[in-house]
Design a protein around this motif. Structure first.
Motif, mmCIF file in Angstrom:
data_model
loop_
_atom_site.group_PDB
_atom_site.id
_atom_site.type_symbol
_atom_site.label_atom_id
_atom_site.label_comp_id
_atom_site.label_asym_id
_atom_site.label_seq_id
_atom_site.Cartn_x
_atom_site.Cartn_y
_atom_site.Cartn_z
ATOM 1 N N ILE A 11 0.823 -1.206 0.000
ATOM 2 C CA ILE A 11 0.000 0.000 0.000
ATOM 3 C C ILE A 11 0.858 1.257 0.000
ATOM 4 O O ILE A 11 1.990 1.258 0.478
ATOM 5 C CB ILE A 11 -0.974 0.034 1.200
ATOM 6 C CG1 ILE A 11 -0.223 0.087 2.526
ATOM 7 C CG2 ILE A 11 -1.907 -1.174 1.162
ATOM 8 C CD1 ILE A 11 -1.154 0.332 3.702
ATOM 9 N N CYS A 12 0.260 2.313 -0.544
ATOM 10 C CA CYS A 12 0.935 3.612 -0.630
ATOM 11 C C CYS A 12 1.284 4.106 0.773
ATOM 12 O O CYS A 12 0.432 4.105 1.666
ATOM 13 C CB CYS A 12 0.024 4.596 -1.347
ATOM 14 S SG CYS A 12 0.677 6.265 -1.383
ATOM 15 N N GLY A 13 2.513 4.542 0.954
ATOM 16 C CA GLY A 13 2.957 5.028 2.254
ATOM 17 C C GLY A 13 2.329 6.345 2.651
ATOM 18 O O GLY A 13 2.417 6.766 3.795
ATOM 19 N N SER A 14 1.682 6.985 1.700
ATOM 20 C CA SER A 14 1.072 8.268 1.997
ATOM 21 C C SER A 14 -0.436 8.167 2.197
ATOM 22 O O SER A 14 -0.957 8.538 3.241
ATOM 23 C CB SER A 14 1.391 9.243 0.862
ATOM 24 O OG SER A 14 0.719 10.455 1.065
ATOM 25 N N CYS A 15 -1.151 7.621 1.215
ATOM 26 C CA CYS A 15 -2.615 7.639 1.296
ATOM 27 C C CYS A 15 -3.223 6.272 1.580
ATOM 28 O O CYS A 15 -4.420 6.177 1.826
ATOM 29 C CB CYS A 15 -3.208 8.215 0.019
ATOM 30 S SG CYS A 15 -3.080 7.105 -1.394
ATOM 31 N N GLY A 16 -2.421 5.215 1.521
ATOM 32 C CA GLY A 16 -2.936 3.884 1.853
ATOM 33 C C GLY A 16 -3.637 3.160 0.716
ATOM 34 O O GLY A 16 -4.202 2.098 0.912
ATOM 35 N N HIS A 71 4.403 5.417 -9.006
ATOM 36 C CA HIS A 71 3.744 6.707 -8.819
ATOM 37 C C HIS A 71 2.296 6.433 -8.429
ATOM 38 O O HIS A 71 1.540 5.847 -9.193
ATOM 39 C CB HIS A 71 3.817 7.473 -10.142
ATOM 40 C CG HIS A 71 3.323 8.871 -10.060
ATOM 41 N ND1 HIS A 71 2.710 9.499 -11.108
ATOM 42 C CD2 HIS A 71 3.350 9.766 -9.042
ATOM 43 C CE1 HIS A 71 2.382 10.731 -10.750
ATOM 44 N NE2 HIS A 71 2.753 10.922 -9.518
ATOM 45 N N CYS A 72 1.921 6.836 -7.236
ATOM 46 C CA CYS A 72 0.566 6.545 -6.766
ATOM 47 C C CYS A 72 -0.462 7.336 -7.573
ATOM 48 O O CYS A 72 -0.380 8.560 -7.652
ATOM 49 C CB CYS A 72 0.444 6.891 -5.288
ATOM 50 S SG CYS A 72 -1.217 6.625 -4.643
ATOM 51 N N PRO A 73 -1.426 6.625 -8.181
ATOM 52 C CA PRO A 73 -2.432 7.320 -8.986
ATOM 53 C C PRO A 73 -3.364 8.174 -8.137
ATOM 54 O O PRO A 73 -4.028 9.085 -8.637
ATOM 55 C CB PRO A 73 -3.199 6.192 -9.675
ATOM 56 C CG PRO A 73 -2.890 4.963 -8.918
ATOM 57 C CD PRO A 73 -1.595 5.172 -8.187
ATOM 58 N N LYS A 74 -3.412 7.885 -6.861
ATOM 59 C CA LYS A 74 -4.362 8.578 -6.009
ATOM 60 C C LYS A 74 -3.806 9.891 -5.438
ATOM 61 O O LYS A 74 -4.424 10.933 -5.540
ATOM 62 C CB LYS A 74 -4.766 7.650 -4.857
ATOM 63 C CG LYS A 74 -6.229 7.757 -4.519
ATOM 64 C CD LYS A 74 -6.627 6.672 -3.535
ATOM 65 C CE LYS A 74 -8.018 6.937 -2.984
ATOM 66 N NZ LYS A 74 -8.371 5.992 -1.926
ATOM 67 N N CYS A 75 -2.625 9.817 -4.845
ATOM 68 C CA CYS A 75 -2.110 11.009 -4.173
ATOM 69 C C CYS A 75 -0.901 11.616 -4.868
ATOM 70 O O CYS A 75 -0.453 12.690 -4.500
ATOM 71 C CB CYS A 75 -1.770 10.684 -2.726
ATOM 72 S SG CYS A 75 -0.366 9.593 -2.546
ATOM 73 N N GLY A 76 -0.348 10.911 -5.865
ATOM 74 C CA GLY A 76 0.752 11.479 -6.630
ATOM 75 C C GLY A 76 2.125 11.361 -5.990
ATOM 76 O O GLY A 76 3.088 11.942 -6.475
HETATM 77 ZN ZN LIG Z 1 -1.055 7.386 -2.471
#
Ligand SMILES: [Zn+2]
Length: 70
Positions: free
Chosen positions: A36-41, A59-64
């Motif tokens: 999972i993304c370390g920023s937004c999960g 590159h996380c598609p959700k939070c960038g």
């Molecule tokens: Zn993210």
């Protein structure tokens, strides 16, 4: 199980393999680990076998943010 990825600064051009995607998860496999993304999960890689993915940046598609796969 679930592994939280580490966020890194945007890699400089050509220095790393960076995967960009507009949808998550970016990967889907047959293993038992979700990354999972370390920023937004957001789930960036689903059901991955440990060690299947390595040394890439997603590159996380959700939070960038840029997430590093160990
Ligand atoms: Zn993210």
């Amino acid at each position: 199980m679930e592994i939280k990825l580490s966020i890194i600064p945007k890699p400089s051009e050509g220095s790393r393999t960076v995967l960009e995607s507009k949808v998550s998860p970016v990967f889907k496999g047959e293993g038992d680990v979700n990354y999972i993304c370390g920023s937004c999960g957001a789930i960036l890689a689903e059901k991955i076998r440990r060690g299947q993915i390595g040394n890439i940046v997603v590159h996380c598609p959700k939070c960038g943010q840029y997430n590093e796969f160990p």
